[in-house]
Design a protein around this motif. Structure first.
Motif, short mmCIF file in Angstrom:
data_model
loop_
_atom_site.label_atom_id
_atom_site.label_comp_id
_atom_site.label_asym_id
_atom_site.label_seq_id
_atom_site.Cartn_x
_atom_site.Cartn_y
_atom_site.Cartn_z
N LYS A 40 -40.19 91.08 74.09
CA LYS A 40 -38.43 90.36 74.18
C LYS A 40 -38.55 89.34 72.83
O LYS A 40 -37.12 88.96 71.74
N ARG A 41 -39.55 88.44 72.92
CA ARG A 41 -39.78 87.70 71.53
C ARG A 41 -39.52 87.68 70.26
O ARG A 41 -38.89 87.32 69.64
N ALA A 42 -40.43 89.04 70.05
CA ALA A 42 -39.89 89.84 68.95
C ALA A 42 -38.36 90.02 68.20
O ALA A 42 -38.43 90.81 66.73
N ARG A 43 -37.78 90.14 69.36
CA ARG A 43 -36.38 90.98 68.39
C ARG A 43 -35.55 89.70 68.65
O ARG A 43 -34.67 89.89 67.52
N THR A 44 -35.88 88.63 68.49
CA THR A 44 -35.46 86.84 68.35
C THR A 44 -35.91 86.33 66.46
O THR A 44 -36.60 86.58 66.54
N GLU A 45 -34.67 86.72 65.71
CA GLU A 45 -34.86 85.57 64.29
C GLU A 45 -35.98 84.77 64.65
O GLU A 45 -36.65 84.31 63.95
N ALA B 47 -46.55 101.97 66.16
CA ALA B 47 -46.63 103.39 66.36
C ALA B 47 -46.05 103.90 64.83
O ALA B 47 -44.94 104.29 64.78
N GLY B 48 -45.64 102.63 63.52
CA GLY B 48 -44.79 102.56 63.04
C GLY B 48 -43.91 102.97 62.82
O GLY B 48 -42.73 101.68 63.91
N ASP B 49 -42.83 103.21 61.69
CA ASP B 49 -40.76 102.43 61.62
C ASP B 49 -40.75 103.72 62.77
O ASP B 49 -40.53 104.84 62.53
N PRO B 50 -39.68 103.23 64.28
CA PRO B 50 -39.48 103.90 64.81
C PRO B 50 -38.01 104.84 63.91
O PRO B 50 -38.13 105.98 64.23
N ARG B 51 -38.06 104.82 62.92
CA ARG B 51 -36.59 105.92 61.94
C ARG B 51 -37.74 106.59 61.29
O ARG B 51 -36.94 108.07 61.56
N VAL C 58 -44.23 92.85 62.44
CA VAL C 58 -43.41 93.82 63.64
C VAL C 58 -42.65 93.36 64.62
O VAL C 58 -41.27 94.27 64.02
N SER C 59 -42.67 91.76 64.43
CA SER C 59 -40.67 91.57 64.62
C SER C 59 -39.80 91.61 63.66
O SER C 59 -38.68 92.41 63.90
N ASP C 60 -40.11 91.12 62.32
CA ASP C 60 -39.09 92.37 61.49
C ASP C 60 -38.85 93.31 61.79
O ASP C 60 -37.31 93.56 61.29
N LEU C 61 -39.47 94.19 61.54
CA LEU C 61 -39.50 95.64 61.91
C LEU C 61 -38.58 95.43 63.23
O LEU C 61 -37.45 96.30 62.82
N ILE C 62 -39.13 95.60 64.24
CA ILE C 62 -38.48 95.49 65.53
C ILE C 62 -36.66 95.34 65.38
O ILE C 62 -35.56 95.54 65.21
N ILE C 63 -36.69 93.95 64.67
CA ILE C 63 -35.14 93.14 64.50
C ILE C 63 -34.54 94.62 63.43
O ILE C 63 -33.10 94.19 63.57
N THR C 64 -35.30 95.26 62.36
CA THR C 64 -34.38 95.50 60.84
C THR C 64 -33.99 96.66 62.08
O THR C 64 -33.00 97.45 61.30
N THR C 65 -34.64 97.19 62.42
CA THR C 65 -34.38 98.86 63.37
C THR C 65 -33.77 98.74 64.65
O THR C 65 -34.01 100.07 65.60
N TRP C 66 -34.05 97.91 65.63
CA TRP C 66 -33.30 98.09 66.43
C TRP C 66 -32.09 98.65 67.34
O TRP C 66 -32.45 99.59 68.38
N SER C 67 -30.92 98.60 66.27
CA SER C 67 -30.05 99.54 66.65
C SER C 67 -30.31 101.02 66.06
O SER C 67 -29.54 101.57 66.90
#
Length: 689
Positions: free
Chosen positions: A110-115, A67-71, A130-139
């Protein structure tokens, strides 16, 4: 045959037809169709397809979209998984079937949060993005929202489920099954009633002051809501509280929101005197008497029609200024509006209440005059049969959800066949479709790519301003040209997936970008795209198709080759820079493309002719109405108006001519004036409807 079985049959027929026509898998067609409903229902703002699956059993990973960028959505990360069964019979699933569907999605998260996982994938893979978006925005992620969409019927209960462990952030889940989609398509209702029980969930009923007299048309109340309580309510129900609102919470970017959050953090005790509070509506309230007087025990289907930013800012303070919320109080004006009157009343409350970040509130609602006018055109304007077909047809504009399916359901089988010929299912469109057609043609593909609701919000704002200045341009010719744009858009949707360069994904982005590019390149010094030729043929010519597909191939390249450092192509397509990259490219459409154009002066002449024809038609219609009402009617209007001194000398002169029929017959112009006088006197209460 039950309504659900009939709905399932029609849904499967539509999905198979879409898949066959576009050369895509049925599950892709299902994802596209059903996520449109999710955005319209407010479940999410945008849905981007991102299919990935690997492993088996307890190691299986699966995602269908996000659903898009969580930011851009208050820190909510939305992930979507499809449960699609290609069957002619209605299938069911229960509570125990949900974990095997959702757990692979949680394992993917869970896996997508890892580089390590991300870097092992191809950069053009949707899973990589999607993985890159999750890693970038997880904080910035405050909540994970799992959405299961299915064409099976869910027969379980939405209570506690044992899902895979995930301890970092809270996870919520929801099921959109066949029955829920069917309810939404018939009536726009896809959920159980939302009941806010203050006595049960917040310790005690909320003190209130009744602000309406006994027997009043609508009940009204004034309340003071603790900030922590309002934040908790929004945390639980989120966007459901804002479905009637004209805008989503604008996060902390607008000056208004920054001011609200600063007050909460630095001067929470002054929030009440500084803030205008909320204007809200509800279907019903439950009141009780306490030692302190009247209190509200529960509210059914609360809607915040003004105060989205206040509510969103207070909710955001759960994270940034939680301790200060105990000192924050918000005034709330609550009006109880019966469901059968909500479409008329709620827009007016919203329009009159909204003052911050000024918008044209009524433009968002289905009873705005523009939507009513388009609906009328769609029922009256006939388009000639396409080449090779026998029947003329119309395009059905669904001003509010459920109009098409309910209109058809009321007919006999024989009448349904006639209805299907008059209004083919492929020629059904709604408000968000309208906005996509118009904004693609107008050169805003990056806005269209941001999702149906955000695009519609921008379109509504612009169209509302234009309408308030003059609505004359929105005539029958404008409507016919709108249908020409719809034909182009739908043609591209079907043809793009068949192209050899298409590798899957980003179809929606490619379609709007290609359409915008061709319209832009067709707008030359003295020429424009000949939309009149398209609606007359109800088809795209071969030269125009070649131009559209050439632009689509170029759009595909621009979208899938973002600048260095940009990895998510769906998010890249939502940027102005992406459109600028395609807009400035020079394409050779070939000499036969000139045949798709017409002189600007010819287009304007057609517009002038249409308006002249409308004036003549309006004059004839007014004259006919005046004559049919008879001289006695107009004599009475003349007497009543003169007695109340509400008539100008010109009014009296024209009404005297009407009252002397048949000795004198008013002209078309005089008849139009007489009808205007009649309408004015009705508004003043001098004449009954």
């Amino acid at each position: 045959m039950s309504e659900l079985v009939e709905y399932h049959q029609n849904l499967m027929a539509d999905i198979r037809r879409e898949a066959d026509a576009s050369g895509i898998f049925p599950v892709e067609a299902f994802f596209d169709r059903m996520t449109e409903r999710l955005t319209e229902a407010g479940e999410l703002e945008v849905a981007d397809r991102a299919y990935y699956q690997s492993g088996d059993g307890g190691q299986r990973l699966r995602i269908d979209g996000y659903a898009g960028d969580p930011r851009q959505s208050e820190g909510v990360l939305g992930l979507i998984v499809c449960d699609f069964v290609d069957s002619d019979e209605v299938q069911t699933f229960g509570r125990g079937d949900v974990p095997p569907i959702l757990n692979p999605l949680i394992r993917f998260l869970k896996r997508a949060r890892t580089e390590k996982f991300r870097d092992a994938l191809n950069e053009v893979s949707p899973a990589f993005q999607v993985s890159d978006l999750i890693i970038t925005t997880w904080s910035r992620v405050t909540k994970v929202k799992l959405i299961l969409i299915s064409n099976r019927q869910y027969i379980g209960r939405s209570d506690t489920l044992k899902l895979a462990e995930f301890g970092d952030v809270p996870i919520t889940w929801s099921v959109w099954d066949l029955a829920r989609f069917e309810r939404f398509d018939r009536s726009g209702q896809a959920r159980e009633d939302m009941v806010i029980d203050f006595a049960r969930d917040f310790g005690a009923p909320l003190p209130a002051l009744k602000a309406s007299q006994t027997g009043a048309a609508l009940e009204s109340y004034l309340l003071i809501v603790p900030g922590a309580q309002l934040a908790a309510i929004y945390d639980k129900w989120g966007a459901r509280l804002l479905e009637a609102n004209v805008r989503s919470f604008l996060q902390a970017r607008a000056k208004t929101n920054k001011g609200i959050q600063k007050t909460i953090k630095d001067e929470p005790e002054l929030f009440f005197p500084y803030n205008n509070g909320l204007s809200t509506t509800a279907d019903a309230v439950s009141c009780v008497r306490t030692d302190d007087g009247l209190s509200i025990a529960s509210i059914s289907n609360l809607q915040i029609v003004n105060g989205a930013q206040t509510t969103g800012s207070i909710h955001a303070s759960l994270k940034s200024a939680k301790d200060q919320l105990s000192q924050v109080f918000v005034q709330m004006k609550l009006t109880v509006v019966p469901p059968d009157r909500s479409e008329d009343i709620v827009p007016k409350i919203s329009e009159y209440a909204n003052t911050q970040n000024k918008v044209n509130a009524a433009d968002f609602f289905s009873n705005h005059p523009l939507h009513i006018r388009i609906e009328q055109f769609s029922r009256d304007v006939v388009f000639a049969a396409r080449e090779g077909e026998r029947h003329d047809s119309k395009w059905f504009y669904e001003r509010s959800r459920g109009q098409f399916i309910n209109a058809r359901a009321r007919l006999t089988p024989a009448q349904q066949k006639k209805f299907d010929l008059e209004f083919p299912k492929a020629q059904l469109f709604n408000k968000t479709d309208l906005a996509k057609f118009e904004y693609s043609a107008a050169g805003h593909p990056h806005i269209v790519s941001r999702g149906a609701q955000k695009n519609f919000a921008e379109f509504a704002k612009e169209i509302g301003e234009a309408w308030s200045k003059s609505n004359a341009m929105y005539d029958e010719l404008w409507y016919r040209r709108l249908i020409a744009k719809a034909i182009i858009f739908r043609h591209l949707e079907a043809e793009v997936p068949k192209q050899p360069w298409y590798e899957g994904g980003y179809r929606a982005n490619i379609v709007t970008y290609a359409m915008a590019k061709v319209f832009k390149d067709a707008s030359r010094e003295k020429q424009v795209l000949d939309l009149d030729a398209i609606w007359r043929r109800q088809a795209v010519s071969q030269p125009l198709q070649r131009a559209l597909l050439l632009a689509a191939a170029e759009a595909n390249y621009v979208i899938t080759h973002p600048p260095s450092g940009v990895r998510n192509m769906s998010e890249w397509a939502k940027q102005q820079a992406c459109w600028s990259g395609l807009e400035g490219r020079r394409l050779d459409y070939g000499d036969d493309f000139d045949g798709c154009l017409t002189l600007q002066e010819t287009a304007r002449t057609n517009e002038r002719d249409q308006r002249k024809k409308k004036r003549e038609t309006d004059g004839i219609s007014a004259q006919s109405e005046v004559v049919n009402r008879g001289s006695e009617f107009w004599r009475e209007i003349l007497v009543r108006g003169a007695a109340d001194r509400k008539l100008t000398p010109k009014d009296q002169q024209i009404l005297q001519i009407c009252a002397s029929m048949p000795r004198q017959i008013p002209s078309e112009l005089q008849s139009k004036h007489a009808i205007t006088v009649l309408e004015r006197m009705r508004e003043q209460g001098l004449v009954a409807e």
